[in-house]
Design a protein around this motif. Structure first.
Motif, short mmCIF file in Angstrom:
data_model
loop_
_atom_site.label_atom_id
_atom_site.label_comp_id
_atom_site.label_asym_id
_atom_site.label_seq_id
_atom_site.Cartn_x
_atom_site.Cartn_y
_atom_site.Cartn_z
N TYR A 173 93.03 36.12 22.55
CA TYR A 173 92.04 35.22 23.43
C TYR A 173 91.41 35.71 24.55
CZ TYR A 173 90.07 31.10 25.30
OH TYR A 173 88.81 30.08 26.05
N PHE A 174 92.05 36.35 25.17
CA PHE A 174 91.72 37.08 26.49
C PHE A 174 91.20 38.40 26.40
CE2 PHE A 174 93.84 33.44 28.74
CZ PHE A 174 92.91 33.14 29.36
N SER A 228 81.66 28.58 28.01
CA SER A 228 82.16 28.99 26.72
C SER A 228 83.40 30.12 26.99
CB SER A 228 81.24 29.85 25.72
OG SER A 228 80.55 31.11 26.38
N ARG A 229 84.00 30.57 25.86
CA ARG A 229 84.81 31.73 26.06
C ARG A 229 84.27 32.90 26.54
NH1 ARG A 229 86.71 35.11 21.93
NH2 ARG A 229 88.35 36.30 22.27
N LYS A 230 82.97 33.19 25.78
CA LYS A 230 82.40 34.38 26.12
C LYS A 230 82.08 34.58 27.49
CE LYS A 230 78.26 36.99 25.18
NZ LYS A 230 76.80 36.88 24.26
N MET A 231 81.48 33.43 28.32
CA MET A 231 81.46 33.51 29.62
C MET A 231 82.50 33.70 30.44
SD MET A 231 79.29 30.68 31.90
CE MET A 231 77.76 30.65 30.87
N LEU A 232 83.71 33.08 30.07
CA LEU A 232 84.76 33.41 30.81
C LEU A 232 85.27 34.62 30.77
CD1 LEU A 232 87.29 31.69 32.03
CD2 LEU A 232 88.50 31.62 29.88
N LEU A 233 85.45 35.41 29.42
CA LEU A 233 85.77 36.69 29.45
C LEU A 233 84.92 37.62 30.46
CD1 LEU A 233 86.81 36.89 25.74
CD2 LEU A 233 88.23 36.36 27.71
N GLU A 234 83.72 37.28 30.24
CA GLU A 234 82.64 38.25 31.07
C GLU A 234 83.05 38.21 32.67
OE1 GLU A 234 78.81 36.70 30.14
OE2 GLU A 234 78.73 37.80 28.19
N ASN A 235 83.54 36.91 33.11
CA ASN A 235 83.57 36.73 34.44
C ASN A 235 84.99 37.62 34.81
OD1 ASN A 235 81.49 35.16 35.19
ND2 ASN A 235 82.34 33.41 34.62
N ILE A 236 86.06 37.26 34.05
CA ILE A 236 87.36 38.20 34.12
C ILE A 236 87.00 39.63 34.15
CG2 ILE A 236 89.46 38.58 33.11
CD1 ILE A 236 89.67 35.49 31.94
N ARG A 237 86.52 40.02 33.23
CA ARG A 237 86.22 41.53 33.07
C ARG A 237 85.41 42.16 34.45
NH1 ARG A 237 84.22 40.36 27.84
NH2 ARG A 237 85.66 40.86 26.42
N ALA A 238 84.45 41.09 35.08
CA ALA A 238 83.63 41.53 36.24
C ALA A 238 84.71 41.67 37.52
CB ALA A 238 82.57 40.78 36.51
N PHE A 239 85.79 40.61 37.62
CA PHE A 239 86.66 40.73 38.47
C PHE A 239 87.60 41.80 38.25
CE2 PHE A 239 91.04 39.54 39.63
CZ PHE A 239 90.63 39.35 41.19
N GLN A 240 87.95 42.14 37.03
CA GLN A 240 88.87 43.23 36.90
C GLN A 240 88.14 44.61 37.23
OE1 GLN A 240 89.84 42.65 32.52
NE2 GLN A 240 92.04 42.95 33.42
N ASN A 291 97.58 44.32 34.88
CA ASN A 291 98.95 43.64 34.66
C ASN A 291 98.92 42.33 35.30
OD1 ASN A 291 101.57 44.11 33.30
ND2 ASN A 291 102.04 43.50 35.45
N ASP A 292 98.69 42.32 36.65
CA ASP A 292 98.66 41.29 37.35
C ASP A 292 97.55 40.19 36.84
OD1 ASP A 292 100.56 41.73 39.11
OD2 ASP A 292 99.24 42.62 40.45
N VAL A 293 96.42 40.46 36.53
CA VAL A 293 95.43 39.77 35.95
C VAL A 293 95.97 38.95 34.76
CG1 VAL A 293 93.23 39.53 34.67
CG2 VAL A 293 93.44 40.79 36.75
N ALA A 294 96.55 39.70 33.76
CA ALA A 294 97.18 38.98 32.62
C ALA A 294 98.36 38.29 32.96
CB ALA A 294 97.98 40.26 31.76
N MET A 295 99.26 38.56 33.90
CA MET A 295 100.17 37.71 34.26
C MET A 295 99.89 36.21 34.74
SD MET A 295 102.96 39.15 33.43
CE MET A 295 102.09 39.97 32.17
N THR A 296 98.75 36.30 35.55
CA THR A 296 98.47 35.11 36.31
C THR A 296 97.60 34.29 35.01
OG1 THR A 296 97.17 34.10 38.09
CG2 THR A 296 96.05 35.81 37.15
N LEU A 297 97.04 34.70 34.05
CA LEU A 297 96.36 34.22 32.99
C LEU A 297 97.33 33.55 32.23
CD1 LEU A 297 93.48 36.57 32.22
CD2 LEU A 297 93.05 34.31 33.47
N LEU A 298 98.44 34.15 32.03
CA LEU A 298 99.45 33.71 31.02
C LEU A 298 100.02 32.33 31.36
CD1 LEU A 298 101.38 33.99 28.59
CD2 LEU A 298 103.13 35.25 30.06
N GLY A 299 100.02 31.91 32.67
CA GLY A 299 100.67 30.73 33.21
C GLY A 299 99.74 29.75 32.77
N ALA A 300 98.38 29.82 33.15
CA ALA A 300 97.26 28.99 32.75
C ALA A 300 97.17 28.80 31.41
CB ALA A 300 96.03 29.54 33.22
N PHE A 301 97.35 29.85 30.60
CA PHE A 301 97.40 29.53 29.05
C PHE A 301 98.59 28.66 28.57
CE2 PHE A 301 97.63 31.22 24.50
CZ PHE A 301 96.37 31.19 24.33
#
Length: 736
Positions: free
Chosen positions: A13-14, A124-136, A144-154
């Motif tokens: 998904y992410f 949309s999911r597409k916009m969400l992923l674009e924002n996450i990539r821009a942050f990364q 790793n920290d980005v993945a960990m904090t997204l996991l709890g939300a998921f």
């Protein structure tokens, strides 16, 4: 479902792929096994996921602010705190179309016309992923920290939230967070506010029982502290018809006692009694360390504010306190309800904050730090979940300042109950009502008298070790003022020196009156003390010498302000910063010397303290803090003096900064109207002294009235400034 399978769904998904050993396998396995036993399959709620992630990373904070500003500026439509929160939730969860329909239905405004949103803003999911990539790509947080904090939300978006909370709490979840704390953690919310009323009948009753009012009030304060729930409030009303002298002695005694009556053997690492003792002993040579008992900290209520209620020609008082008692009980995270938490810090004394250690908590920050919280902050948050707790705009505006006029006792009680309790809370009143009742959906428990028993609680407090940390007469050698640098003419003697030492060499009973605004404790770079004890020691000894030189009946006007700072007697960090109680200290130490407090002139400065938001835009209880707009001008006398003053001085502070430049040369001058209150009452052959003369305002005003004055200033820079200003005034005076 196996952990590996669930993580593959998450990573797909992410579009984030990590070594699976990086994930909290055991915690995730526990969740999956639990829901498998309940025959609950994971099902993604995408809008919930959008909400968790967007709130966490703040991806839409500019759009949210832009839309709120658009309605306020362009349409003059102002949203409440709850409406702003709901609006933000629609945007964060990607429900833009629903928000659009609501705005059209309510205001006939299409948010697509604002240029903040457009037809392509269907989240949309597409916009969400674009924002996450821009942050990364900013590189501030590891992949790793980005993945960990997204996991709890998921996780919280694929399984029922309440069932997850029950799993992490290991108990059934029914009701809100506070309900959980009440039922599972023995948290009490049964008594949230006490109101004590002091009026003429109280004073008469105290005299009838041959009991001092201070002892009686101390006992009720102590009882209220024991009875109130933690993070609750105490209000003391002092009626305007009580004499000014008695009124402000009540104020001083109640503020001092309420803040300092409990002596606690503090064990927390932020308390350094040896350091405090050594600082104080190095400064106060006469200190008796054994009697001072520095190993004990003095605690109690926290002083918040005093409202001046101006009715006709007299002032009533509303004195407000908060109970912050140390509570080390572990409480669960308010988001995931896990008890896997660790102590974080103390944002203020006795208020412990926690950090959630649950790796699957959706409240983890964008850098994967655990959610931080305290019981105090969560109680405040609970206030915002019930619209019945909202305080109206008109009521907020009425009490925006801590100086108000023409308010009835009904107005005052309504304000206190609205601001310091919640719907369905219990409020205990003393000497206010004759029977129990309901007010604003609160249950009022009425206690008709303050006299439950005769005690000497305040007398014992005044003799306690707390005052043995600073009440000492200085044994410093006096300095002959004839040998100090001085300026002299027909009306002025200006001396550059320590005023305590200078006055010690002056003749007893030789000066008619005094006025000053002393350096406020650690408020300016030129006025620094290591702790409040050393400051009070200096104030005490300076006042001793003023008393020494004043003639019997002499008046001393003393201006001081209860601002915000750290007493440095418990914690040295920012956690120790609070509303100071300088005025209460001053009344107490002056009274010990022999001064009589006649009255307190309220210097109302107008609405000038803009740096302290009175509610941060939040119209709920516990968020209200009035703008501090007044200062004390105490009227002390050496023995009796029948001179009366107006009880309020309305005067703005001195404007000293022009285009970024200090045109006066002094950082804290008081207005000429302050010394003029006294000087215009003096006769031409009388003398007035200012022991902290600063920029020389007292001497300038005295010269205009042809009154002799003495000014003493320790700083050579300000001594020279005072002379220059005086000489300019003298030259201008000669022209007329």
């Amino acid at each position: 479902m196996l952990v590996e399978e669930y993580l593959r769904i998450f990573e797909k998904y992410f579009e984030i792929y990590l070594d699976q050993n990086s994930y909290p396998i055991d915690e995730l396995q526990n969740v999956l096994v639990h829901f498998k036993s309940k025959e609950v399959q994971p099902k993604l709620n995408e809008h919930a996921l959008f909400g968790y992630v967007n709130r966490k990373f703040g991806f839409f904070k500019n759009e949210i602010k832009g839309l709120i500003d658009y309605f306020a500026i362009k349409k003059k439509i102002y949203f409440t705190f709850i409406e702003k929160r709901e609006l933000a939730n629609f945007i964060n969860t990607g429900n833009i179309q629903i928000l659009r329909e609501k705005m059209i239905d309510r205001f006939n405004i299409d948010i697509l016309d604002t240029e903040i949103f457009n037809e392509n803003n269907n989240y949309s999911r597409k916009m969400l992923l674009e924002n996450i990539r821009a942050f990364q790509n900013q590189g501030k947080v590891t992949k790793n920290d980005v993945a960990m904090t997204l996991l709890g939300a998921f996780v919280f978006s694929t399984f029922p939230v309440q069932q997850l909370q029950s799993l992490f709490l290991n108990a059934d979840v029914n009701g809100n967070y506070i309900d959980i704390l009440k039922s599972k953690f023995n948290l009490s919310r049964s008594n949230s506010l006490s109101i004590i009323n002091i009026d003429d009948t109280t004073i008469l009753e105290a005299k009838k029982r041959k009991m001092t009012l201070s002892n009686m009030l101390a006992h009720v304060i102590k009882t209220s502290y024991d009875d109130l729930d933690n993070f609750s409030h105490l209000a003391i009303l002092v009626d305007s018809h009580i004499s000014e002298s008695e009124k402000w002695n009540i104020w001083s005694d109640s503020v001092l006692y309420a803040e300092k009556f409990r002596q606690v053997k503090e064990t927390k690492g932020y308390f350094h009694p040896d350091k405090i003792k050594n600082q104080t002993k190095n400064y106060i040579k006469e200190l008796e360390s054994r009697k001072a008992q520095f190993s004990l900290s003095n605690e109690g209520f926290t002083y918040l504010d005093t409202y001046i209620i101006r009715n006709h020609s007299s002032n009533g008082l509303v004195i407000l306190f908060e109970k912050n008692q140390k509570d080390e009980r572990v409480i669960p995270c308010p988001i995931c309800y896990s008890t896997n938490v660790r102590g974080n810090s103390y944002p203020k004394i006795n208020v412990k904050s926690w950090e959630c250690s649950n790796p699957l908590c959706p409240g983890r920050s964008k850098s994967n730090r655990g959610h931080r919280f305290s019981l105090n902050s969560e109680i405040m948050q609970i206030a915002t979940t019930n619209k019945k707790n909202i305080i109206s705009d008109s009521d907020l505006k009425k009490w925006k300042l801590d100086y108000v006029e023409e308010k009835s006792i009904t107005d005052v009680i309504k304000m206190i109950i609205q601001r310091y309790s919640l719907i369905n809370d219990v409020v205990v009143t003393y000497n206010l009502f004759t029977e129990d009742k309901k007010i604003l959906d609160r249950k009022i428990v009425s206690k008709t008298t303050l006299f439950t028993e005769i005690t000497n609680d305040f007398d014992k407090f005044e003799c306690s070790s707390f005052f043995k940390r600073f009440v000492y007469k200085s044994e410093k050698r006096t300095t002959e003022h004839e040998n100090k640098i001085k300026y002299q003419d027909d009306y002025l003697t200006m001396i550059n020196g320590d005023s305590t030492e200078v006055m010690a060499s002056m003749l007893e009973n030789s000066i008619d009156s005094a006025v000053t605004s002393p350096p406020y404790y650690n408020a300016r770079e030129y006025a620094q003390w290591e702790n409040i004890y050393t400051y009070l020691y200096d104030m005490y000894n300076n006042a001793l010498q003023v008393y020494h030189i004043l003639k019997p009946g002499g008046i001393y006007l003393f201006n001081i302000f209860d601002y915000f700072d750290n007493e440095n007697t418990i914690a040295f960090s920012a956690m120790g910063k609070k509303r100071m109680i300088l005025g209460a200290y001053i009344i107490n130490i002056f009274r010990r010397i022999g001064f009589k407090l006649n009255e307190n002139i309220i210097w109302f400065k107008g609405e000038i303290q803009g740096n302290r938001a009175f509610n941060q835009g939040n119209p709920f209880p516990f968020y209200q803090a009035p703008l501090n707009t007044w200062e004390h001008i105490f009227v002390f006398s050496k023995g009796k003096n029948q001179l009366k003053f107006d009880s309020v001085l309305k005067e703005p502070p001195v404007k000293k900064m022009v285009r970024g430049r200090n045109i006066l040369g002094h950082t804290a001058p008081f207005p000429e109207h302050v010394p003029e209150l006294l000087i215009r009452r003096l006769k031409h052959n009388q003398v007035i002294i200012d022991p902290y003369v600063g920029s020389g305002t007292t001497n300038i005003v005295a010269h205009r009235y042809l009154i002799n004055s003495i000014g003493i200033e320790r700083s050579k820079q300000y001594y020279q400034l005072a002379i220059r200003r005086y000489q300019m005034e003298s030259e201008n005076f000669k022209l007329f």
